[in-house]
Design a protein around this motif. Structure first.
Motif, PDB file in Angstrom:
ATOM      1  N   PRO A   1      -3.852   3.861 -11.986  1.00  0.00           N
ATOM      2  CA  PRO A   1      -4.104   5.155 -11.351  1.00  0.00           C
ATOM      3  C   PRO A   1      -5.283   5.074 -10.381  1.00  0.00           C
ATOM      4  CG  PRO A   1      -3.651   5.474 -13.674  1.00  0.00           C
ATOM      5  CD  PRO A   1      -3.736   3.987 -13.457  1.00  0.00           C
ATOM      6  N   GLY A   2      -5.055   5.475  -9.147  1.00  0.00           N
ATOM      7  CA  GLY A   2      -6.091   5.409  -8.124  1.00  0.00           C
ATOM      8  C   GLY A   2      -6.025   4.196  -7.225  1.00  0.00           C
ATOM      9  N   THR A   3      -5.240   3.192  -7.608  1.00  0.00           N
ATOM     10  CA  THR A   3      -5.111   1.989  -6.777  1.00  0.00           C
ATOM     11  C   THR A   3      -4.223   2.269  -5.567  1.00  0.00           C
ATOM     12  OG1 THR A   3      -5.349   0.522  -8.710  1.00  0.00           O
ATOM     13  CG2 THR A   3      -4.372  -0.424  -6.723  1.00  0.00           C
ATOM     14  N   VAL A   4      -4.692   1.842  -4.397  1.00  0.00           N
ATOM     15  CA  VAL A   4      -3.914   1.945  -3.156  1.00  0.00           C
ATOM     16  C   VAL A   4      -3.453   0.551  -2.760  1.00  0.00           C
ATOM     17  CG1 VAL A   4      -3.989   2.545  -0.699  1.00  0.00           C
ATOM     18  CG2 VAL A   4      -5.195   3.970  -2.367  1.00  0.00           C
ATOM     19  N   LEU A   5      -2.148   0.399  -2.571  1.00  0.00           N
ATOM     20  CA  LEU A   5      -1.612  -0.884  -2.147  1.00  0.00           C
ATOM     21  C   LEU A   5      -1.299  -0.819  -0.653  1.00  0.00           C
ATOM     22  CD1 LEU A   5       0.928  -3.040  -4.119  1.00  0.00           C
ATOM     23  CD2 LEU A   5       1.055  -2.894  -1.646  1.00  0.00           C
ATOM     24  N   LEU A   6      -1.869  -1.731   0.118  1.00  0.00           N
ATOM     25  CA  LEU A   6      -1.598  -1.836   1.551  1.00  0.00           C
ATOM     26  C   LEU A   6      -0.818  -3.119   1.795  1.00  0.00           C
ATOM     27  CD1 LEU A   6      -5.085  -0.819   3.017  1.00  0.00           C
ATOM     28  CD2 LEU A   6      -3.072   0.643   2.689  1.00  0.00           C
TER      29      LEU A   6
END
Length: 233
Positions: A184-189
């Motif tokens: 939760p809260g992780t952004v994957l680019l």
């Protein structure tokens, strides 16, 4: 030959330096027959990357330069300062280098055979004055994830990936790894040059498990850049 980086390093915490250098210097430099020195400029810094066409993992691919361009242009919005970042398939290390220059605490991962060259490039480009010295770790997609990256101990604000999708047989394991590393809260680019139908098939599977936003397109290189947030039940 790697010059003793402590001579150039800007930290004053000697214990921190020692631990970080131990982490970075544990891999033997990769012995390719031919190297080129490629020059890039991102985040206000000249970056020199040692590349070799002898390995897919020792070349900077179009998705990496596109992702670096995006990170540079959106640095304020992304706020990498002190952010915890893991790069999947770091290759020769351009993206991890740029993320480090932007202030992030970076863990650069890849397969064992390219870690020596990755380590060399990170040492050469980040030891002058980055806030955090990047770490290099082995990551085989889909294998020993809980053992090597236990969720209780490892949390990442961002997971970065560029040109990890091409014609290979490990796409399901790659997706499993992306999902595992996202909390939760992780952004994957994820930036990728789209070459084959299998690339679009992976994108369809990616969209099933990640809320997906197309952040940028680079038509001249056929690269698309996506943001993924893991869907939670």
């Amino acid at each position: 030959q790697i010059i003793n980086p402590i001579l150039f390093f800007c930290f004053t915490d000697s214990n921190k330096i020692e631990q970080s250098l131990h982490s970075l210097q544990k891999f033997v430099p990769t012995d390719y027959a031919s190297y080129t020195q490629e020059h890039y400029r991102f985040a206000g810094k000249e970056i020199v990357i040692q590349e070799s066409i002898e390995s897919y993992g020792a070349v900077v691919w179009p998705g990496a330069t596109a992702l670096c361009q995006y990170l540079e242009e959106h640095a304020e919005e992304l706020n990498f300062q002190d952010a915890k970042i893991l790069e999947i398939g770091a290759g020769p290390g351009l993206v991890s280098t740029v993320a480090s220059i932007l202030g992030a605490q970076v863990t650069a991962t890849d397969l064992p055979d390219v870690l020596g060259n990755l380590q060399y490039n990170l040492l050469k480009n980040t030891l002058q004055c980055t806030a955090h010295l990047p770490e290099v770790k082995e990551l085989v997609w889909g294998e020993d994830l809980e053992k090597n990256f236990p969720k209780s101990a490892f949390y990442y604000d961002y997971v970065l990936a560029s040109d990890v999708v091409y014609h290979h047989y490990f796409l399901d394991k790659l997706l499993t790894t992306m999902v595992y590393l996202s909390q939760p809260g992780t952004v994957l680019l994820w930036a990728n040059k789209f070459r084959f139908s299998t690339d679009y098939e992976f994108l369809d599977k990616f969209k099933q498990v990640f809320d997906t936003t197309l952040l940028a397109e680079y038509p001249e290189s056929s690269v698309k850049l996506f943001k993924g947030i893991l869907k939670w039940d």
